[in-house]
Design an enzyme around this catalytic site. Structure first.
Site, PDB file in Angstrom:
ATOM      1  N   TYR A 148     -31.522  35.301   9.566  1.00 42.04           N
ATOM      2  CA  TYR A 148     -31.814  36.656   9.095  1.00 42.04           C
ATOM      3  C   TYR A 148     -33.301  36.849   8.783  1.00 42.04           C
ATOM      4  CZ  TYR A 148     -27.152  38.780   8.893  1.00 42.04           C
ATOM      5  OH  TYR A 148     -25.950  39.349   9.210  1.00 42.04           O
ATOM      6  N   GLU A 155     -38.793  41.558  13.740  1.00 38.68           N
ATOM      7  CA  GLU A 155     -38.701  43.018  13.762  1.00 38.68           C
ATOM      8  C   GLU A 155     -39.943  43.659  13.147  1.00 38.68           C
ATOM      9  OE1 GLU A 155     -34.864  44.189  12.073  1.00 38.68           O
ATOM     10  OE2 GLU A 155     -34.021  42.360  12.923  1.00 38.68           O
TER      11      GLU A 155
END
Length: 215
Positions: A148, A155
């Site tokens: 994660y 991102e």
């Protein structure tokens, strides 16, 4: 009959996800092997090799939001919609702003997403078939601790690349750079919400494992 159709649908959907994300992972591995440097042209190589499949398989995840709305799966609507929205936005950014494809963030998010989704879809398929290996359960609810943050870092790097491209490219009347900047600002609370949800799920799922005691 209705219950059987729902189970068949869930099995088919997760099988599609498994094939799609495994394809992304293998294509990304092929792409990265052709790069001269993972940091210099790794993003471009991974995008060239797996970008098209990544775009389409991620858009199919919109169905997950509908699944949550229709209670086909016991998933919380908000966290599901948040994750799907952020990912769909990212693959759209990569499609619409070519400069972002060279970002090292592409390498991070592609590998983090694909490994996460291969584990997730494999776990759901095994759960539907009522035959989940203990190792798969552990991997599904443990590797996210690394995957994660890795994905989110990727991102943010892609969004920063988009911000830079829009800031200096004069797109959208010269104010387009505000969009990725606003997106980046939303990441801390969004990541915290998703991560804590997974921490809660990990405690719940792993506590259900049968414990073995030595003699």
């Amino acid at each position: 009959m209705k219950a059987n159709l729902v189970e068949i649908y869930k099995l088919g959907y997760n099988a599609l996800q498994l094939v799609g994300w495994l394809s992304v992972l293998l294509l990304a591995c092929s792409g990265i092997s052709s790069a001269s440097s993972i940091f210099v042209d790794g993003g471009s190589a991974v995008t060239f090799a797996s970008g098209a499949v990544l775009f389409w398989i991620q858009w199919t995840a919109v169905l997950e939001v509908l699944n949550a709305v229709w209670k086909i799966v016991p998933a919380p609507f908000f966290t599901t919609a948040l994750q799907v929205l952020s990912r769909v936005t990212l693959v759209s950014v990569l499609r619409l702003i070519p400069e972002t494809r060279a970002s090292f963030g592409v390498v991070l998010l592609t590998f983090a997403w694909s490994i996460t989704e291969v584990l997730r879809s494999s776990y759901y398929i095994s759960s539907l078939l009522e035959n989940t290996p203990a190792a798969l359960l552990w991997l599904r609810y443990s590797l996210f601790v690394v995957l994660y943050p890795t994905g989110v870092t990727g991102e943010l790097l892609v969004l920063y690349s988009a911000f830079h491209a829009l800031k200096h490219g004069g797109h959208l009347f010269g104010i387009g750079w505000v969009i990725p900047l606003a997106g980046m600002a939303l990441y801390p609370p969004g990541f915290y919400k998703l991560f804590m949800h997974m921490i809660s799920q990990r405690s719940k799922k792993l506590s259900l494992q049968p414990k073995t005691h030595g003699h």
